[in-house]
Scaffold this motif. Sequence first.
Motif, PDB file in Angstrom:
ATOM      1  N   SER A   1       0.828  -1.215   0.022  1.00  0.00           N
ATOM      2  CA  SER A   1      -0.119   0.198  -0.141  1.00  0.00           C
ATOM      3  C   SER A   1       0.800   1.445  -0.139  1.00  0.00           C
TER       4      SER A   1
ATOM      5  N   PRO B   1      -8.162   4.141   1.647  1.00  0.00           N
ATOM      6  CA  PRO B   1      -7.578   2.768   2.140  1.00  0.00           C
ATOM      7  C   PRO B   1      -7.545   1.571   1.068  1.00  0.00           C
TER       8      PRO B   1
ATOM      9  N   PRO C   1      -7.905  -1.350  -1.019  1.00  0.00           N
ATOM     10  CA  PRO C   1      -8.767  -2.432  -1.057  1.00  0.00           C
ATOM     11  C   PRO C   1      -8.196  -4.004  -1.342  1.00  0.00           C
TER      12      PRO C   1
ATOM     13  N   ARG D   1      -8.286  -6.897   1.685  1.00  0.00           N
ATOM     14  CA  ARG D   1      -9.313  -6.610   2.377  1.00  0.00           C
ATOM     15  C   ARG D   1     -10.383  -7.864   2.395  1.00  0.00           C
TER      16      ARG D   1
ATOM     17  N   VAL E   1     -10.938 -12.638  -0.106  1.00  0.00           N
ATOM     18  CA  VAL E   1     -10.218 -11.217   0.052  1.00  0.00           C
ATOM     19  C   VAL E   1     -10.338 -10.785  -1.560  1.00  0.00           C
ATOM     20  N   ARG E   2     -10.219  -9.463  -1.290  1.00  0.00           N
ATOM     21  CA  ARG E   2     -10.185  -8.639  -2.431  1.00  0.00           C
ATOM     22  C   ARG E   2      -8.614  -8.723  -3.041  1.00  0.00           C
TER      23      ARG E   2
ATOM     24  N   SER F   1     -12.701  -0.172  -5.062  1.00  0.00           N
ATOM     25  CA  SER F   1     -13.366  -1.599  -4.968  1.00  0.00           C
ATOM     26  C   SER F   1     -13.812  -2.155  -6.199  1.00  0.00           C
TER      27      SER F   1
ATOM     28  N   THR G   1     -12.476 -10.931  -6.189  1.00  0.00           N
ATOM     29  CA  THR G   1     -12.067 -11.608  -5.071  1.00  0.00           C
ATOM     30  C   THR G   1     -11.700 -12.892  -5.283  1.00  0.00           C
TER      31      THR G   1
END
Length: 417
Positions: A25, A91, A93, A96, A112-113, A400, A405
Motif C-alpha cells: 500500500s 484505504p 482495497p 481486504r 479477499v479482494r 473496490s 475476489t
Amino acid sequence: MTDQTPQTRLELAKEASRATARLTSDDKARALEAIAVALEQNAAAIIAANGRDIERGRSDGIGESLIDRLRLDEKRVAVLAAAVRQVAALPDPVGRVVGGHRMPNGVALEQVRVPFGVVGAIYEARPNVTVDIAALALRSGNSVVLRGGSAARESNTVLVEIMRDALQAAGVTPEAVQTVDDFGRDGATALMHGRGFIDVLVPRGSAGLIETVVTEATVPVIETGAGNVHIVLDESAPDDWAQDIVVNAKVQRPSVCNAVETVLVLRQAAPRLVPLVASALQSEGVAIHGDDMVAGLVSNVIPATEDDWATEYLSLDIAIKVVDTLDDALDHIRRYSTGHTESIITTDSRNAERFLAEVDSAVVMVNTSTRFTDGGEFGFGAEVGISTQKLHARGPMGLSELTSTKWLARGAGQTRG
C-alpha cells in the motif's frame, strides 16, 4: 514505446500487472504522489498540448460540450493532481477480507479482494480520464491500457509520458501505464479483442462509442451509460429548492452525464413551479423544450417532440413535461431513463421513500442536485466511470470496483472423503 504493436503493449501491461499486484500500500501511495507532483511540475506542458487539441477540435467542429470536456487549464490540472493524492490517501482495497468461515472439517476460508490485473479503458475527449483511471488502477494493484481517442491525442500523449516517467522515478515499472492511442482504431480493436490480456474493459463517452464496445468486445465490459437524467417536482416541492436544484443540475456543467435533461412537474404544482423554474433557467441561457401546458405557462418554449424525452442534450437545453401524478412520473422515467441518476424534490416523506424504492437507476436522490453523482463527490478521489449495468458494479466506480475476489483456504492435512 516505439516500434511496438498493440499486442506488444497488452503483453507488457499483463507482465506489469504481476508487479503492481505485489506492491505494498505504501509503494502505491508513493507512486501516486510522484505522479501528482509530476503533473504539477509539468502543468505548462500539459496545458500547451491541450491547447493544440482544442484548436484542432474547434477547426474540426466537434461542438462546445466536447470542447468543455476536452479542456485542461491550470485549475483543472491542479484538480487532477489533487484527485491523485486523494486516491493515494484512500484505504487500499487489496487484501481486504470480505467474508469467510471455518468449514466443519477445520479448513479456514477467507474471501479477499485482489486486483483484476489489466484494466482497459476506451474514451473520448476526456484527458482527465487518462489520469483518473490510471490512478485508480494503480492504487488497486492493476496495470492499465488506455485508448483516449484522437480528439485528445496531444494531451493524452503528454499525460502518459509524465505518469510513466514518474512511476520509473518512484521505482515502479512504467509498463504499468500503456496507451494504444498511436495505433488509432487498431488500438481500440486490440483492447476489445484482448482476451487473456485485458481483464476488464471500461468504455466512457458517447452512446455510440459505448454501444460499439459493448457489442464488439470479446473481453468483459463494464458498461457506463449515457445520462438521460430526470428531476421530479411534486406538489410539496419548496420554491427555492425546486429552482436552485434544477438550475444547478442543468447549468453548473451541462456537458456531463449527471446534468439533468428532463424535468417532470406534477400537474397540481405546475402553475406555481413551471414559471419559476423556467424563468430561472432561461435567465441562464437554457432553451426549454416543453409540452403544451408548459408552453401555456412560459414564453419562448420550443414544442417538445417524442425525441426530446429520450435526448441527452449535454448542452444548455432541457425538456420539461407536466404529468398528472407521481405514478405517471415513474412511468415516464421507466420508459425514457438510461438508468443513470434521478432525483425528486419533495417534502412528502411518502413520495420520497416511494421514489427511492421504485426508481431503478444507479443513483436515486431526494432533494439534491444530480450533479453529485460523481466519484470525487462520493469520496472516491476519482472515478473510472458511472456504471449503469447491474453486474459487478453500479453507479460511480472507485477502487473496490477495480478489484475481484478470491478464496483462500488454510488447512492442516484435511482430505475429502
